[in-house]
Design an enzyme around this catalytic site. Sequence first.
Site, PDB file in Angstrom:
ATOM      1  CE  LYS A   1      -4.998   0.692   2.567  1.00 38.50           C
ATOM      2  NZ  LYS A   1      -5.527   0.927   1.312  1.00 38.50           N
TER       3      LYS A   1
HETATM    4  N1  PPE Z   1      -7.027  -1.490  -3.118  1.00 39.93           N
HETATM    5  C1  PPE Z   1      -7.041  -0.923  -3.193  1.00 39.93           C
HETATM    6  C2  PPE Z   1      -6.333  -0.071  -4.289  1.00 39.93           C
HETATM    7  C3  PPE Z   1      -6.953  -0.167  -1.480  1.00 39.93           C
HETATM    8  O1  PPE Z   1      -6.487   1.141  -1.462  1.00 39.93           O
HETATM    9  C4  PPE Z   1      -7.961  -1.022  -0.988  1.00 39.93           C
HETATM   10  C5  PPE Z   1      -7.598   0.163   0.048  1.00 39.93           C
HETATM   11  C6  PPE Z   1      -8.129  -2.376  -0.641  1.00 39.93           C
HETATM   12  C7  PPE Z   1      -8.298  -2.927  -1.897  1.00 39.93           C
HETATM   13  C8  PPE Z   1      -8.681  -3.088  -0.090  1.00 39.93           C
HETATM   14  O2  PPE Z   1      -8.406  -3.524   0.996  1.00 39.93           O
HETATM   15  P1  PPE Z   1      -8.529  -3.699   2.880  1.00 39.93           P
HETATM   16  O3  PPE Z   1      -9.145  -2.096   3.008  1.00 39.93           O
HETATM   17  O4  PPE Z   1      -7.328  -4.456   2.804  1.00 39.93           O
HETATM   18  O5  PPE Z   1      -9.724  -4.571   2.707  1.00 39.93           O
HETATM   19  N2  PPE Z   1      -8.307   1.145   0.791  1.00 39.93           N
HETATM   20  C9  PPE Z   1      -7.929   1.712   1.186  1.00 39.93           C
HETATM   21  C10 PPE Z   1      -7.801   3.565   1.382  1.00 39.93           C
HETATM   22  C11 PPE Z   1      -9.110   4.210   0.734  1.00 39.93           C
HETATM   23  C12 PPE Z   1      -9.029   5.627   0.188  1.00 39.93           C
HETATM   24  O6  PPE Z   1      -9.754   6.105  -0.430  1.00 39.93           O
HETATM   25  O7  PPE Z   1      -8.080   6.463   1.387  1.00 39.93           O
HETATM   26  C13 PPE Z   1      -9.069   2.011   2.766  1.00 39.93           C
HETATM   27  O8  PPE Z   1     -10.051   1.346   2.339  1.00 39.93           O
HETATM   28  O9  PPE Z   1      -8.796   1.802   3.343  1.00 39.93           O
END
Ligand code: PPE
Length: 307
Positions: free
Chosen positions: A159
Amino acid sequence: MPMPQSEFIWFDGEFVPWGDAKVHVLAHAMHYGSSVFEGIRCYETPRGPAVFRLGKHVRRLFDGCRVYRMEIPYSQETIAQAIKDTVSKNGLRSCYIRPLVWRGYGQLGVEPRTCPVQVMVAAWDWGTYLGDDALEQGVDIGVSSWRRAAPDTFPSMVKGGGHYMNSQLIRMEAADNGYSEAIALDVYGYVSEGSGENIFLVRDNVLSTPQVGTSLLGGITRDSVITIARDLGYTVQERPIAREELYMAEELFFAGTAVEISPVRSVDHMVVGQGKRGPVTAALQKAFFERVRGEAPDPYGWLDYVR
Ligand code: PPE
């Protein structure tokens, strides 16, 4: 509209007032996107606030920093505790938590390793991500003309702050086209993920989601959905998904920390299923919210109580 604030931010080992948590304009991360972050939710439960899957988030943060050779000057235990302390110090009950590790002020130039590695944890009230109706009514999305990065460009399992420049292109294009969000394809043309969440589709009671390892973040919500779906007796496939499957799906939904589980009601103006939340999505949402809110048993120890 300014974001909701709380009182304190954990900043390099101590709490500072929200307004004092500042960095220099020549910090490395400002110029080259050199940061790794997490997004975590804390839910109100009958036993007080509980952080959802804290250990897994902290581990992903450390894994990501390892890939980018950023040495965090704290242990995983210290960061996990800082996260819980940030919730309690601010008197929050349900909130969104944003830990960030970044390369600070030292020298500019692309080789980053002379810059200090800094850490902060902030938490605030963040309601529904795609609007208040999203969890029930679903959202309208499109397929983006921007692709996710190829596997040998950005490490998508990390991330990384800079990776979100691509997410911003996807998200702005979606908004300009009148959509709440968009789905990006990967470099091979298969379905990847949204700008900030993973995607699932349902057909004949089988769930499918793109596999980790090509161009998507291995979401912790994604993992939770897979686990819950299997507990409920559904078959889940992690496999390459063709774009046209989005149009053939009976149900589609997003999964992510911020977005939680949000149904999709149309893709590229084509209605998905009945154009509203489908029965499988509803069942998964119900089970998910019961677990995160501590209203159902917690067989996998997903809740970390703040107190
Ligand atoms: N893909 C991406 C690209 C992504 O950023 C997230 C989380 C996910 C999948 C889902 O991952 P998880 O949260 O572990 O289930 N995105 C984070 C940031 C969003 C934002 O706008 O800032 C979040 O959901 O916290």
